[in-house]
Design an enzyme around this catalytic site. Structure first.
Site, PDB file in Angstrom:
ATOM      1  N   TYR A  55       0.845  -1.192   0.311  1.00 28.29           N
ATOM      2  CA  TYR A  55      -0.074   0.046  -0.129  1.00 28.29           C
ATOM      3  C   TYR A  55       0.784   1.375   0.005  1.00 28.29           C
ATOM      4  O   TYR A  55       1.521   1.461   0.910  1.00 28.29           O
ATOM      5  CB  TYR A  55      -1.011   0.043   1.207  1.00 28.29           C
ATOM      6  CG  TYR A  55      -1.796  -1.073   1.187  1.00 28.29           C
ATOM      7  CD1 TYR A  55      -2.362  -1.973   0.194  1.00 28.29           C
ATOM      8  CD2 TYR A  55      -2.629  -1.493   2.417  1.00 28.29           C
ATOM      9  CE1 TYR A  55      -3.260  -3.053   0.269  1.00 28.29           C
ATOM     10  CE2 TYR A  55      -3.437  -2.245   2.461  1.00 28.29           C
ATOM     11  CZ  TYR A  55      -3.636  -3.218   1.358  1.00 28.29           C
ATOM     12  OH  TYR A  55      -4.581  -3.981   1.655  1.00 28.29           O
ATOM     13  N   HIS A 116      -0.344 -12.361   1.014  1.00 30.58           N
ATOM     14  CA  HIS A 116      -1.253 -11.197   0.326  1.00 30.58           C
ATOM     15  C   HIS A 116      -2.159 -11.821  -0.811  1.00 30.58           C
ATOM     16  O   HIS A 116      -2.948 -11.326  -1.385  1.00 30.58           O
ATOM     17  CB  HIS A 116      -0.706  -9.826  -0.060  1.00 30.58           C
ATOM     18  CG  HIS A 116      -1.437  -8.607  -0.130  1.00 30.58           C
ATOM     19  ND1 HIS A 116      -1.197  -7.430  -0.135  1.00 30.58           N
ATOM     20  CD2 HIS A 116      -2.819  -8.457  -0.196  1.00 30.58           C
ATOM     21  CE1 HIS A 116      -1.935  -6.565  -0.232  1.00 30.58           C
ATOM     22  NE2 HIS A 116      -3.022  -6.936  -0.369  1.00 30.58           N
ATOM     23  N   SER A 195     -13.290  -4.352   1.429  1.00 31.88           N
ATOM     24  CA  SER A 195     -14.373  -3.887   0.734  1.00 31.88           C
ATOM     25  C   SER A 195     -15.752  -4.379   1.177  1.00 31.88           C
ATOM     26  O   SER A 195     -16.452  -4.758   0.641  1.00 31.88           O
ATOM     27  CB  SER A 195     -14.082  -4.513  -0.804  1.00 31.88           C
ATOM     28  OG  SER A 195     -12.901  -3.416  -1.155  1.00 31.88           O
ATOM     29  N   PRO A 196     -16.122  -4.332   2.460  1.00 28.33           N
ATOM     30  CA  PRO A 196     -17.267  -4.662   2.974  1.00 28.33           C
ATOM     31  C   PRO A 196     -18.575  -3.944   2.567  1.00 28.33           C
ATOM     32  O   PRO A 196     -19.655  -4.288   2.582  1.00 28.33           O
ATOM     33  CB  PRO A 196     -17.076  -4.806   4.499  1.00 28.33           C
ATOM     34  CG  PRO A 196     -16.262  -3.534   4.558  1.00 28.33           C
ATOM     35  CD  PRO A 196     -15.185  -3.768   3.663  1.00 28.33           C
ATOM     36  N   LEU A 197     -18.157  -2.789   1.955  1.00 28.76           N
ATOM     37  CA  LEU A 197     -19.199  -1.917   1.309  1.00 28.76           C
ATOM     38  C   LEU A 197     -19.082  -1.665  -0.397  1.00 28.76           C
ATOM     39  O   LEU A 197     -19.551  -0.797  -0.743  1.00 28.76           O
ATOM     40  CB  LEU A 197     -19.032  -0.462   2.218  1.00 28.76           C
ATOM     41  CG  LEU A 197     -19.470  -0.323   3.813  1.00 28.76           C
ATOM     42  CD1 LEU A 197     -19.170   0.910   4.269  1.00 28.76           C
ATOM     43  CD2 LEU A 197     -20.634  -0.948   4.008  1.00 28.76           C
ATOM     44  N   GLY A 200     -17.302   1.266  -1.396  1.00 28.63           N
ATOM     45  CA  GLY A 200     -18.479   2.530  -1.210  1.00 28.63           C
ATOM     46  C   GLY A 200     -19.665   2.374  -2.046  1.00 28.63           C
ATOM     47  O   GLY A 200     -20.673   3.219  -1.855  1.00 28.63           O
ATOM     48  N   PHE A 201     -19.919   1.345  -2.968  1.00 26.09           N
ATOM     49  CA  PHE A 201     -21.156   1.384  -3.655  1.00 26.09           C
ATOM     50  C   PHE A 201     -22.382   1.028  -2.670  1.00 26.09           C
ATOM     51  O   PHE A 201     -23.183   1.913  -2.888  1.00 26.09           O
ATOM     52  CB  PHE A 201     -21.186   0.310  -4.397  1.00 26.09           C
ATOM     53  CG  PHE A 201     -22.289   0.091  -5.296  1.00 26.09           C
ATOM     54  CD1 PHE A 201     -22.425   0.524  -6.534  1.00 26.09           C
ATOM     55  CD2 PHE A 201     -23.707  -0.598  -5.066  1.00 26.09           C
ATOM     56  CE1 PHE A 201     -23.546   0.547  -7.471  1.00 26.09           C
ATOM     57  CE2 PHE A 201     -24.760  -0.683  -5.783  1.00 26.09           C
ATOM     58  CZ  PHE A 201     -24.637  -0.152  -6.912  1.00 26.09           C
ATOM     59  N   LEU A 202     -22.246   0.377  -1.731  1.00 21.93           N
ATOM     60  CA  LEU A 202     -23.460   0.028  -0.690  1.00 21.93           C
ATOM     61  C   LEU A 202     -23.653   1.316   0.265  1.00 21.93           C
ATOM     62  O   LEU A 202     -24.627   1.278   0.850  1.00 21.93           O
ATOM     63  CB  LEU A 202     -23.090  -1.047   0.166  1.00 21.93           C
ATOM     64  CG  LEU A 202     -23.016  -2.615  -0.754  1.00 21.93           C
ATOM     65  CD1 LEU A 202     -22.463  -3.507   0.157  1.00 21.93           C
ATOM     66  CD2 LEU A 202     -24.342  -2.635  -1.513  1.00 21.93           C
TER      67      LEU A 202
END
Length: 321
Positions: A55, A116, A195-197, A200-202
């Site tokens: 990162y 990773h 990416s649990p959302l 950001g889409f959710l």
């Protein structure tokens, strides 16, 4: 904030994915602001911080290490290394990567050390063995895999028990529910969704007219293509409806659904401002009843989804910069 266990590692029920503070989603906050955000997360009760050597080409580890220094012993710090098929002596390579990460993080151990991605399937047991040695030496407290298949999880765990598997998981990406998450439950392994959302889409805060620039992965994640934004609107409508009933937000419903599903699931959403931090950590206070959860699952099963997020697509971003 409530806590959960990734095998023997106790962490806050919602962690902090720190990648976006260095790259991946366009313009990043100023360094001082990023440090403030990480320290604010700790004040909110977050005790689980996630980074990786890749990162920001190591800068994210330096940032996170500096930010958590005042409370390092009170948190679980996770980072990742990347091995490729060209690497020679596995043990030597892993140790070299770990020492570099420890230096950047300003610590003498990490709580959770992930592989990773798994490019060389032939080395699963070898990597697991080295991780076991590092645990005995106190260099790491536990280890994990990222985006691993069920058979890789089982093979690795048989050599050195895994603390966690970190993979993409959300209402828009549920492939790991078929076999990996059940295997984690069986073997006592934690599951950490990145990416649990759905990038950001959710949250429901993006439109098909949105413009993404620079190293923002949403330029190449196909669920953000305008035509897919339109096709996926029924999912956002469902979330908004339940959110209004619960006095919550779509993002909070998404995270509450995940937390309700299994008690060894610990999502690590990214947060780049105080408002989003309050919202995401506040999801821990949103409780779904059994009936609400079952109704939500039934509704989700009837909604077709369009687009996804793949490493292959994200690799295309490099050619666009």
């Amino acid at each position: 904030m409530q806590t959960r266990f990734l095998r023997n590692l106790e962490v806050s029920a919602i962690g902090y994915g720190c990648m976006g503070l260095s790259h991946g989603y366009g313009a990043v906050p100023e360094r001082d602001e990023s440090i403030r955000l990480i320290r604010s997360a700790f004040d909110y009760g977050c005790s689980f911080f996630d980074t990786a050597e890749s990162y920001g080409a190591g800068d994210n580890e330096r940032l996170v290490g500096e930010a958590v220094k005042p409370f390092r012993k009170k948190i679980a710090l996770a980072t990742k290394l990347h091995l490729n098929k060209r690497d020679g002596d596995t043990a030597a390579v892993i140790r070299k990567h770990l020492e570099a990460s420890l230096k950047r993080l300003g610590t003498d151990y990490v709580d959770l050390y992930y592989q990773h991605r798994i490019e060389d399937d032939d080395k699963v047991e070898e990597v697991a063995s080295v991780m076991g040695e590092l645990i005995k030496e106190g260099k790491i407290r536990g280890w994990g895999q990222s985006q691993a298949a069920e058979i890789q999880v089982r093979r690795a765990n048989a050599v050195t028990p895994l603390s966690a598997v970190q993979s993409e998981f959300s209402m828009m990406e549920r492939m790991f529910e078929k076999d990996v998450i059940p295997a984690c439950e069986e073997l006592g392994i934690g599951f950490v969704p990145f990416s649990p959302l759905a990038s950001g889409f959710l949250t429901g805060k993006y439109t098909k007219e949105q413009n993404y620039e620079g190293d923002d992965v949403r330029r190449v994640i196909t669920r953000f293509a305008p035509e897919n934004m339109e096709k996926n609107q029924p999912l956002l409508d469902l979330l908004q409806s339940l959110a209004q009933e619960k006095g919550a937000t779509p993002a909070q419903i998404s995270l509450a659904w995940m937390l309700h599903k299994k008690d060894f699931i610990v999502p690590i959403p990214g947060m780049r401002n105080t408002r989003r931090m309050k919202e995401n950590f506040g999801a821990g206070d949103v409780t779904l009843t059994g009936q609400e959860y079952e109704q939500l699952e039934e509704s989700l099963s009837k909604i077709p989804l369009y687009g996804n997020r793949t490493d292959k697509d994200i690799a295309k971003l490099r050619t666009m910069l």
